[in-house]
Design a protein around this motif. Sequence first.
Motif, mmCIF file in Angstrom:
data_model
loop_
_atom_site.group_PDB
_atom_site.id
_atom_site.type_symbol
_atom_site.label_atom_id
_atom_site.label_comp_id
_atom_site.label_asym_id
_atom_site.label_seq_id
_atom_site.Cartn_x
_atom_site.Cartn_y
_atom_site.Cartn_z
ATOM 1 N N ARG A 50 -24.080 32.385 -38.677
ATOM 2 C CA ARG A 50 -25.078 31.572 -37.990
ATOM 3 C C ARG A 50 -24.574 30.143 -37.800
ATOM 4 N NH1 ARG A 50 -30.216 33.701 -41.675
ATOM 5 N NH2 ARG A 50 -30.305 35.817 -40.800
ATOM 6 N N ALA A 51 -23.917 29.623 -38.812
ATOM 7 C CA ALA A 51 -23.371 28.263 -38.708
ATOM 8 C C ALA A 51 -22.287 28.186 -37.641
ATOM 9 C CB ALA A 51 -22.819 27.821 -40.068
ATOM 10 N N GLU A 52 -21.467 29.212 -37.558
ATOM 11 C CA GLU A 52 -20.388 29.232 -36.561
ATOM 12 C C GLU A 52 -20.956 29.328 -35.151
ATOM 13 O OE1 GLU A 52 -16.432 29.356 -34.951
ATOM 14 O OE2 GLU A 52 -17.430 28.454 -36.688
ATOM 15 N N ILE A 53 -22.006 30.121 -34.976
ATOM 16 C CA ILE A 53 -22.662 30.202 -33.671
ATOM 17 C C ILE A 53 -23.163 28.824 -33.237
ATOM 18 C CG2 ILE A 53 -24.685 31.107 -32.443
ATOM 19 C CD1 ILE A 53 -24.358 33.692 -34.106
ATOM 20 N N LEU A 54 -23.794 28.111 -34.160
ATOM 21 C CA LEU A 54 -24.323 26.779 -33.846
ATOM 22 C C LEU A 54 -23.196 25.783 -33.599
ATOM 23 C CD1 LEU A 54 -27.323 26.524 -36.340
ATOM 24 C CD2 LEU A 54 -27.387 27.004 -33.878
ATOM 25 N N LYS A 81 -33.976 29.081 -32.122
ATOM 26 C CA LYS A 81 -34.725 27.896 -31.702
ATOM 27 C C LYS A 81 -33.770 26.776 -31.297
ATOM 28 C CE LYS A 81 -39.104 28.143 -34.306
ATOM 29 N NZ LYS A 81 -39.868 27.492 -35.396
ATOM 30 N N ILE A 82 -32.738 26.556 -32.101
ATOM 31 C CA ILE A 82 -31.756 25.504 -31.802
ATOM 32 C C ILE A 82 -30.972 25.850 -30.542
ATOM 33 C CG2 ILE A 82 -29.705 24.319 -32.652
ATOM 34 C CD1 ILE A 82 -30.799 24.792 -35.512
ATOM 35 N N LEU A 83 -30.537 27.115 -30.417
ATOM 36 C CA LEU A 83 -29.793 27.537 -29.222
ATOM 37 C C LEU A 83 -30.612 27.329 -27.958
ATOM 38 C CD1 LEU A 83 -28.252 30.919 -30.491
ATOM 39 C CD2 LEU A 83 -27.105 28.700 -30.352
ATOM 40 N N SER A 84 -31.907 27.605 -28.052
ATOM 41 C CA SER A 84 -32.774 27.573 -26.873
ATOM 42 C C SER A 84 -33.124 26.155 -26.431
ATOM 43 C CB SER A 84 -34.064 28.350 -27.148
ATOM 44 O OG SER A 84 -33.783 29.721 -27.357
ATOM 45 N N VAL A 89 -31.201 31.499 -23.370
ATOM 46 C CA VAL A 89 -30.725 32.476 -24.349
ATOM 47 C C VAL A 89 -31.239 33.870 -23.997
ATOM 48 C CG1 VAL A 89 -30.637 33.125 -26.788
ATOM 49 C CG2 VAL A 89 -30.651 30.699 -26.135
ATOM 50 N N ILE A 90 -30.317 34.820 -23.992
ATOM 51 C CA ILE A 90 -30.632 36.218 -23.705
ATOM 52 C C ILE A 90 -30.190 37.057 -24.891
ATOM 53 C CG2 ILE A 90 -30.197 38.194 -22.175
ATOM 54 C CD1 ILE A 90 -29.343 36.098 -20.036
ATOM 55 N N ASN A 91 -31.058 37.949 -25.334
ATOM 56 C CA ASN A 91 -30.621 38.967 -26.295
ATOM 57 C C ASN A 91 -30.679 40.327 -25.622
ATOM 58 O OD1 ASN A 91 -29.646 39.863 -28.836
ATOM 59 N ND2 ASN A 91 -31.667 40.679 -29.292
ATOM 60 N N TYR A 92 -29.563 41.046 -25.691
ATOM 61 C CA TYR A 92 -29.427 42.354 -25.055
ATOM 62 C C TYR A 92 -29.250 43.417 -26.127
ATOM 63 C CZ TYR A 92 -26.951 46.186 -22.678
ATOM 64 O OH TYR A 92 -26.545 47.414 -22.224
ATOM 65 N N VAL A 108 -39.955 35.376 -28.886
ATOM 66 C CA VAL A 108 -40.891 34.282 -28.615
ATOM 67 C C VAL A 108 -40.149 33.012 -28.218
ATOM 68 C CG1 VAL A 108 -42.637 32.783 -29.669
ATOM 69 C CG2 VAL A 108 -42.608 35.223 -30.215
ATOM 70 N N PHE A 109 -38.930 32.832 -28.724
ATOM 71 C CA PHE A 109 -38.235 31.553 -28.585
ATOM 72 C C PHE A 109 -37.056 31.587 -27.620
ATOM 73 C CE2 PHE A 109 -40.146 31.732 -32.827
ATOM 74 C CZ PHE A 109 -40.971 30.619 -32.765
ATOM 75 N N ILE A 110 -36.710 32.760 -27.103
ATOM 76 C CA ILE A 110 -35.563 32.834 -26.187
ATOM 77 C C ILE A 110 -36.034 33.072 -24.762
ATOM 78 C CG2 ILE A 110 -34.074 33.677 -28.043
ATOM 79 C CD1 ILE A 110 -34.209 36.454 -26.826
ATOM 80 N N GLY A 111 -35.095 32.913 -23.826
ATOM 81 C CA GLY A 111 -35.465 33.045 -22.419
ATOM 82 C C GLY A 111 -35.754 34.456 -21.988
#
Length: 321
Positions: A50-54, A81-84, A89-92, A108-111
């Motif tokens: 998660r830290a690396e993604i951020l 939330k931070i990414l958005s 942000v898309i999750n597939y 709820v928090f992504i596009g």
Amino acid sequence: MSKLKLLHIRLDAPTYSSDAMEIGFKNNGFEYYCLSWQPYRFSNGIEALRAEILRLHQEIEPDVVFMQFQLPDIIDVETVKILSQKSFVINYTEDVRKDTTWLESIGVFIGLTVFTNYDDVERFKSIGLNAAYLQTSFNDIWYKPQPKTETDYGEIIFIGNNYIGTSLDFDESITRYAMVEFLKETYGERFKVYGMNWGTDSKLLNPQQAIEAYNNCKISISQSNFQKKSYSSDRIYNSMACGAFTLAEYFEGIEDIFKKEADIDWWYNFDELKNMIDFYLINNDERNYIAKMGCQLVRTEYNWTERIKELKEMIQYEVTV
């Protein structure tokens, strides 16, 4: 308009590669960056992932983050939330699960949450979450026609796992088990099943062996663990992309994807499946022609470049460069 920067949190495993998806993004004009999350997690742990993604997100400042998470507890609400805040942000997910609570919690928090079936899309929309349908594709780098080998994989094959007696509760697991037993009883050694939990007379194929099996067989059977609107797993495309003549269990919406007796054929029950197998084993020219047309169709129209083109149309009004 300048290129859209895309950070792809991609799924890679010994039996699955996102390389073809990467090519699809690049062919559609995205400035592409990626992190293969599964090996990173195994080496460093979830918190480090998660830290690396951020960290990458802050460094790259992408317009779009495309994630493929199909398991709960890998990505968390605080991270998305931070990414958005600065990215669409898309999750597939290619998978189907009965419990999608974790998908809803981040949805709820992504596009956009992207599914490979319409049932989940409609359910998400009914509770006010943004969702869209995108049919799955296949790795055309791996799955393609190749010369036959000397290995006898069986004239009629089915590749897929048996989930009876496991912790995974799939709607059509019993149908799959019954189908395999029916084909064993009807065709004996002419039929072979591959995958986990089928007993000592079967084995799990690695991707290269599966490619050989699809190229060597006369008939490949397709059957899904879920009956969802317009849903199929990528195995149907793997099979067809290798040039295998494919007989698929009917699912709602299949006629919008394929043409019956033109690039594939489909069955509704085991008696019909047997009649089709018997017919196509004898009628070589018809079987080979349909297989050729099916291979051409999926390789030209259903590859990841074409799928990402659809995805790009979904997000073009959401992202301003």
